[in-house]
Scaffold this motif. Sequence first.
Motif, PDB file in Angstrom:
ATOM      1  N   SER A  92       8.466 -32.147 -25.581  1.00  0.00           N
ATOM      2  CA  SER A  92       8.606 -32.105 -24.123  1.00  0.00           C
ATOM      3  C   SER A  92       8.438 -33.486 -23.498  1.00  0.00           C
ATOM      4  O   SER A  92       8.899 -33.729 -22.378  1.00  0.00           O
ATOM      5  N   THR A  93       7.770 -34.380 -24.204  1.00  0.00           N
ATOM      6  CA  THR A  93       7.631 -35.766 -23.733  1.00  0.00           C
ATOM      7  C   THR A  93       7.919 -36.709 -24.900  1.00  0.00           C
ATOM      8  O   THR A  93       7.908 -36.313 -26.060  1.00  0.00           O
ATOM      9  N   SER A  94       8.161 -37.963 -24.575  1.00  0.00           N
ATOM     10  CA  SER A  94       8.424 -38.966 -25.604  1.00  0.00           C
ATOM     11  C   SER A  94       7.135 -39.290 -26.360  1.00  0.00           C
ATOM     12  O   SER A  94       6.024 -39.065 -25.862  1.00  0.00           O
ATOM     13  N   VAL A  95       7.289 -39.817 -27.558  1.00  0.00           N
ATOM     14  CA  VAL A  95       6.136 -40.257 -28.346  1.00  0.00           C
ATOM     15  C   VAL A  95       5.421 -41.379 -27.600  1.00  0.00           C
ATOM     16  O   VAL A  95       6.037 -42.375 -27.215  1.00  0.00           O
ATOM     17  N   ASP A  96       4.124 -41.206 -27.386  1.00  0.00           N
ATOM     18  CA  ASP A  96       3.306 -42.181 -26.649  1.00  0.00           C
ATOM     19  C   ASP A  96       2.390 -42.897 -27.646  1.00  0.00           C
ATOM     20  O   ASP A  96       1.394 -42.344 -28.092  1.00  0.00           O
ATOM     21  N   LEU A  97       2.743 -44.143 -27.989  1.00  0.00           N
ATOM     22  CA  LEU A  97       1.960 -44.861 -28.990  1.00  0.00           C
ATOM     23  C   LEU A  97       0.584 -45.260 -28.491  1.00  0.00           C
ATOM     24  O   LEU A  97      -0.301 -45.561 -29.299  1.00  0.00           O
ATOM     25  N   LEU A 126       8.434 -48.165 -30.878  1.00  0.00           N
ATOM     26  CA  LEU A 126       8.370 -47.474 -32.169  1.00  0.00           C
ATOM     27  C   LEU A 126       8.788 -48.402 -33.300  1.00  0.00           C
ATOM     28  O   LEU A 126       8.141 -48.449 -34.357  1.00  0.00           O
ATOM     29  N   TYR A 127       9.852 -49.148 -33.086  1.00  0.00           N
ATOM     30  CA  TYR A 127      10.302 -50.086 -34.124  1.00  0.00           C
ATOM     31  C   TYR A 127       9.289 -51.204 -34.314  1.00  0.00           C
ATOM     32  O   TYR A 127       9.005 -51.608 -35.448  1.00  0.00           O
ATOM     33  N   GLU A 128       8.722 -51.705 -33.231  1.00  0.00           N
ATOM     34  CA  GLU A 128       7.722 -52.762 -33.349  1.00  0.00           C
ATOM     35  C   GLU A 128       6.508 -52.270 -34.136  1.00  0.00           C
ATOM     36  O   GLU A 128       5.962 -53.000 -34.978  1.00  0.00           O
ATOM     37  N   SER A 129       6.074 -51.037 -33.871  1.00  0.00           N
ATOM     38  CA  SER A 129       4.936 -50.478 -34.590  1.00  0.00           C
ATOM     39  C   SER A 129       5.271 -50.272 -36.061  1.00  0.00           C
ATOM     40  O   SER A 129       4.441 -50.540 -36.948  1.00  0.00           O
ATOM     41  N   ALA A 130       6.486 -49.799 -36.348  1.00  0.00           N
ATOM     42  CA  ALA A 130       6.896 -49.610 -37.745  1.00  0.00           C
ATOM     43  C   ALA A 130       6.950 -50.938 -38.489  1.00  0.00           C
ATOM     44  O   ALA A 130       6.570 -51.013 -39.668  1.00  0.00           O
TER      45      ALA A 130
END
Length: 329
Positions: free
Chosen positions: A205-210, A286-290
């Motif tokens: 329901s919401t985007s992934v919140d890092l 997300l890419y930066e965290s990966a």
Amino acid sequence: MKNFMVCCDWGTTSFRMRLVDNATATILCEIESPKGVASIYDEWKTESNQANRLTYYLDFLESMMVQLFEQSGEVDDGIPLLLSGMASSSIGMKDLDYANTPFLLSGNQLVTEWIPSDRRKVLLISGLRCTADVMRGEEVQLLGMEADISQTISRGKGLVLLPGTHSKHVVIERGKVVEFSTFLTGELFDVLSHHSLLKDSVDTSTSVDLSVDQTSFKEGVLASFHKEITSALFEVRINQLFNKKTKQENTAFLSGLLLGAELKYLREDVEYNYILVSCGPKLLPLYESAFEVLSLHQPVKCIPAEDMDGLTVKGQLKIAALHFKTILY
């Protein structure tokens, strides 16, 4: 006389049309629609009094132009229209051949065609193919990234990542696109989280919140390194069964699994001397965290999310400059 252009990026499931000041590449107004090319194609096929396909598509575009100019407050007196993306595909307005690799970032190898219209100049832009893959739309973004690519990957071989529903990994060598690969990362996330056994284990329901779920996301990236992806995915179900994670945390875990599966080959690949990433504000963190988890030996540069829209427009205007003796009309 105003130096305007209408730039349209028409994907399979999305539509974006922009009124652009050609002199400054400034986006003056923008409208979006979920009516991608696939939707319009299906509508056209089911019409009882089936119109000419090209006419049907042009009529839809003109209806969107009305919305664009009403919203912008500008007068539409035949402003030229540029079309990139899936509009040139087999389900688009007209199926155009692909340009081939190696591909210069000047854009003069692209296949284009003027579409007959008594309302305005309409330029249809085709895509790009390599040995075993194709793209439509991303090649225009690459043209807009030419300055970033030349500064970042001036020598040797580099990699440009264009994340999205179908992520592209583009190999650049001596300023040319020489090869690329497609990863269905975004589409797999959508299918698995809405139409698979895992759909009740996650919350989309919401985007992934890092800022909240970074630990779960990174655990997913790591899990993709140690297991085959088809086995690792079942961990999402196990996390729910044994109350190891909340649905929100599990969503981040699933996202990490799929992104790790896309990127893990870069841990061992020493072929590239630089990686350049270009994507929007939802995907870039997300890419930066990966990449942090990957601990890559190659330097990585990320293009700021706020610059993304401008890159596609720059690419489209570069193509326009090759086809209009003067952009003024």
